[in-house]
Design an enzyme around this catalytic site. Structure first.
Site: not given
Length: 352
Positions: A296, A173, A200
């Site tokens: 995540d 991310s 992401h």
């Protein structure tokens, strides 16, 4: 002219916990508005506001900044050209690109992230700085400088008996694109094990992102589509609107795209990818967790480890945000900088 070294507003808070901001923007109006906006945020202080990259480098030669707000389209040295030098001069400062250039397409934003920018934010017109933009800027600054979750698990080198793997699944991310580029540069084009990537990013970024990865890795890279086969020597990237999962098929392993809500709330999420790798590949699966905010991927990593697979995590020192890798570090087989992770992957072996 490099602009005034100190922005308008109250003097920087001398407390150690204040985040020091350097603004680099050729617009005097933008520098003034951003300075007033940031000085109104608790825990942040503007320590400098300059109009170009040379001015920023001169400032950093004798001053410290924690975050650099960088415009891209400036006279003289373009922001993208100066970004690597600013990273070196900043000695750990995180760069948040704040530029209208990102609005005209994903190319500039993805290139900035690949060069090492921590995040990007579209700069609105001068009359639209207040309201939503101010809230978003504060949220981004808070996210980039939040130390919560960064003290999980020790950094350590690999140990144990190595074992081969058949798939590499990478989650990332904030700060992950630069880390991914460092990792991929350490893997030769001859590497045949398929690589899956969940990063992401908005859906509009993905085509350019995949094209950039193909150049960096020297191998074909595509945005994953439903029912696409997982093939040797190729990379597949999760699209921005769906999770990437692996499923068994009559011809080997294929991709299944799903859109269910993930535990982390991310779309795409790293968890479904790693969960499916655990189901399909078991002990032959290798997961990699790179820089990113939040947790995540931690659920999927647990499943992969439980199935006999392994996880490699980026170390805290090289991460822009050590949230995602920090969340799995305690159970990871190794915690390393991205280039060392790449070399370990390239060996086609993994620690057990």
């Amino acid at each position: 002219m490099s602009g005034s070294p100190l922005a308008a507003g109250s003097p920087p808070d001398p407390r150690d916990d204040v985040v020091r901001i350097l603004i680099v923007d050729d617009s005097a109006v933008a520098r003034a508005v951003l300075s007033r906006m940031i000085e109104g945020m608790r825990g942040f202080a503007v320590v400098g506001a300059v109009s170009n990259v040379p001015g920023a480098l001169a400032f950093l030669a004798s001053n410290r900044a924690d975050v650099i707000l960088l415009d891209l389209e400036m006279p003289g040295v373009h922001g993208l050209t100066g970004l690597p030098d600013l990273l070196v001069a900043g000695q750990g400062a995180k760069i948040l690109v704040v530029s209208s250039a990102a609005e005209r397409g994903a190319a500039a934003a993805v290139q900035a992230l690949a060069l090492g920018a921590a995040d990007t934010l579209v700069k609105p017109g001068v009359g639209s700085f207040a309201g939503k933009f101010a809230e978003t800027l504060e949220e981004r600054l808070t996210r980039l400088t939040d130390r919560a979750g960064e003290l999980v698990g020790p950094s350590r080198l690999p140990s144990g008996v190595p074992q081969e793997f058949d798939i590499v699944a990478v989650g990332a991310s904030t700060g992950g694109i630069h880390a991914l580029s460092q990792m991929l540069r350490a893997i030769p084009p001859s590497f045949e094990v398929p690589i899956l990537v969940t990063q992401h990013l908005p859906a509009s970024f993905m085509s350019y992102f995949a094209a950039q990865l193909a150049v960096l890795a020297g191998r074909p890279c595509e945005v994953a589509e439903d029912h696409m086969r997982v093939r040797p020597g190729r990379m597949l990237v999760a699209p921005g609107h769906a999770h990437l999962r692996c499923v068994r098929s009559s011809e080997g392993v294929a991709i299944r795209l799903t859109d269910e809500r993930s535990v982390s709330g991310c779309m795409p999420s790293v968890d479904p990818m790693l969960e499916s790798v655990a189901e399909v590949y078991g002990k032959r699966g290798l997961g990699v967790m790179l820089s990113g905010m939040g947790r995540d991927g931690s659920i999927g990593a647990r499943d992969l480890i439980g199935a006999g697979g392994a996880i490699l995590a980026q170390d805290r020192a090289s991460s822009v945000v050590w949230g995602m890798p920090g969340a799995v570090a305690a159970s990871a087989s190794a915690v390393l900088p991205p280039d060392e992770i790449g070399r370990m992957v390239a060996s086609q072996r993994r620690p057990r």
